[in-house]
Enzyme design. Structure first.
Site, PDB file in Angstrom:
ATOM      1  N   ASP A 190       0.821  -1.201   0.000  1.00  0.00           N
ATOM      2  CA  ASP A 190       0.000   0.000   0.000  1.00  0.00           C
ATOM      3  C   ASP A 190       0.864   1.264   0.000  1.00  0.00           C
ATOM      4  O   ASP A 190       1.991   1.258   0.499  1.00  0.00           O
ATOM      5  CB  ASP A 190      -0.895  -0.028   1.248  1.00  0.00           C
ATOM      6  N   HIS A 214       2.525   3.359  -8.903  1.00  0.00           N
ATOM      7  CA  HIS A 214       2.496   1.903  -9.121  1.00  0.00           C
ATOM      8  C   HIS A 214       3.756   1.465  -9.883  1.00  0.00           C
ATOM      9  O   HIS A 214       4.319   0.405  -9.620  1.00  0.00           O
ATOM     10  CB  HIS A 214       1.249   1.499  -9.901  1.00  0.00           C
ATOM     11  N   LEU A 235      12.447 -19.908  -3.851  1.00  0.00           N
ATOM     12  CA  LEU A 235      11.335 -19.060  -3.403  1.00  0.00           C
ATOM     13  C   LEU A 235      10.072 -19.282  -4.243  1.00  0.00           C
ATOM     14  O   LEU A 235      10.138 -19.322  -5.475  1.00  0.00           O
ATOM     15  CB  LEU A 235      11.752 -17.582  -3.541  1.00  0.00           C
TER      16      LEU A 235
HETATM   17  C1  FPP Z   1      -2.104  -0.226  -3.279  1.00  0.00           C
HETATM   18  O1  FPP Z   1      -1.651   1.111  -3.235  1.00  0.00           O
HETATM   19  C2  FPP Z   1      -1.455  -0.921  -4.384  1.00  0.00           C
HETATM   20  C3  FPP Z   1      -2.112  -1.511  -5.410  1.00  0.00           C
HETATM   21  C4  FPP Z   1      -3.585  -1.556  -5.510  1.00  0.00           C
HETATM   22  C5  FPP Z   1      -1.390  -2.124  -6.541  1.00  0.00           C
HETATM   23  C6  FPP Z   1      -0.050  -2.708  -6.240  1.00  0.00           C
HETATM   24  C7  FPP Z   1       0.621  -2.999  -7.516  1.00  0.00           C
HETATM   25  C8  FPP Z   1       1.938  -2.874  -7.764  1.00  0.00           C
HETATM   26  C9  FPP Z   1       2.935  -2.564  -6.744  1.00  0.00           C
HETATM   27  C10 FPP Z   1       2.472  -3.065  -9.147  1.00  0.00           C
HETATM   28  C11 FPP Z   1       2.099  -4.302  -9.878  1.00  0.00           C
HETATM   29  C12 FPP Z   1       2.456  -5.554  -9.169  1.00  0.00           C
HETATM   30  C13 FPP Z   1       3.376  -6.480  -9.540  1.00  0.00           C
HETATM   31  C14 FPP Z   1       3.507  -7.743  -8.779  1.00  0.00           C
HETATM   32  C15 FPP Z   1       4.274  -6.311 -10.677  1.00  0.00           C
HETATM   33  P1  FPP Z   1      -2.697   2.297  -3.407  1.00  0.00           P
HETATM   34  O2  FPP Z   1      -2.822   2.603  -4.841  1.00  0.00           O
HETATM   35  O3  FPP Z   1      -3.990   1.945  -2.742  1.00  0.00           O
HETATM   36  O4  FPP Z   1      -1.993   3.461  -2.642  1.00  0.00           O
HETATM   37  P2  FPP Z   1      -2.694   4.626  -1.816  1.00  0.00           P
HETATM   38  O5  FPP Z   1      -3.373   3.980  -0.632  1.00  0.00           O
HETATM   39  O6  FPP Z   1      -1.547   5.485  -1.418  1.00  0.00           O
HETATM   40  O7  FPP Z   1      -3.655   5.310  -2.744  1.00  0.00           O
END
Ligand code: FPP
Length: 232
Positions: free
Chosen positions: A2, A19, A113
């Site tokens: 997050d 992201h 892993l």
């Molecule tokens: C939450 O942060 C994160 C996500 C919904 C997506 C996570 C995805 C990645 C890190 C990239 C793709 C993954 C891989 C495995 C290559 P948020 O967007 O809710 O953050 P915020 O709470 O600050 O808005």
């Protein structure tokens, strides 16, 4: 994982760039986990609820996922990493599913892993799906309801064959599970850090594990019972 959105916003960038930075962290943390000899690393990359995000963010995340999988296959093969996934894979775009299934098949013999990607994943859906499968077996007289145990139930979850997580790390400071591994995390130690996912480093992972190592895991027993068993 997050905090990508907030990380981007605080830098005047669009969320998708958060992201994108998050994918670099994924690369670093997968490498660090493999170096540490961790058995299974599950990454909550896209929840069943994340489909409700704006269409451009969803499609951007799917493209990042596709390019990550494409670019990492050689590295997974080289480093003995086995890819798995959990979630409603059928909801993913065909191009993501294709590369995902190719990578899962090509890495299936690897013994290092296990990198388990939670994609279109929700803990409640997973439990309902397992219950429905078990009901079906009972209807077909292949299973007696009286014989259903915790172990049998767990065999019908996406995580069948994987150990329960010892440690759940949540970046970005929120104190909730957000539908992640609701069954499997029953006795997991939870570690919450204010660090946003794009800033989460190998050292942060080590700090989380060091904190985990200080915890006394009682699994319902008393602290004295656990301490006594530890001395034997
Ligand atoms: C939450 O942060 C994160 C996500 C919904 C997506 C996570 C995805 C990645 C890190 C990239 C793709 C993954 C891989 C495995 C290559 P948020 O967007 O809710 O953050 P915020 O709470 O600050 O808005």
């Amino acid at each position: 994982m997050d905090g990508n959105g907030r990380w981007a916003k605080s830098r005047g960038m669009i969320r998708l760039l958060g992201h994108k930075a998050g994918v670099n962290t994924v690369r670093k943390i997968v490498r660090a986990a493999n170096e540490l000899g961790i058995d299974v690393l599950t990454l909550y990359a896209f929840s069943s609820e994340n489909w409700k995000r704006p269409a451009h963010e969803v499609s951007g995340l799917m493209s990042l996922l596709k390019s990550y999988l494409k670019s990492e296959l050689a590295n997974m093969l080289e480093n003995n990493i086995r890819l798995r996934c959990m979630g409603r894979e059928e909801n993913l775009p065909d191009q993501v599913r294709d590369i995902l299934n190719t990578s899962i098949a090509k890495t299936s013999e690897n013994t290092g892993l296990v990198l388990n990607l939670a994609l279109s994943y929700g803990g409640r859906n997973e439990i309902v799906r397992a219950a429905a499968r078990i009901c079906q077996l009972c209807l077909e007289n292949k299973l007696n309801p009286a014989d259903i145990t915790v172990e049998i139930f767990a065999e019908h979850l996406y995580s069948a064959g994987l150990p329960d997580p010892d440690l759940v790390i949540r970046t970005g400071g929120e104190s909730r599970l957000s539908n992640f591994l609701l069954w499997q995390a029953s006795y997991a130690e939870i570690y919450i850090t204010e660090t946003q996912w794009p800033d989460f480093s190998k050292e942060d992972l080590h700090a989380a594990i060091a904190c985990f190592q200080q915890r006394q895991r009682r699994f319902g027993k008393t602290g004295d019972q656990v301490a006594e068993a530890g001395t034997k």
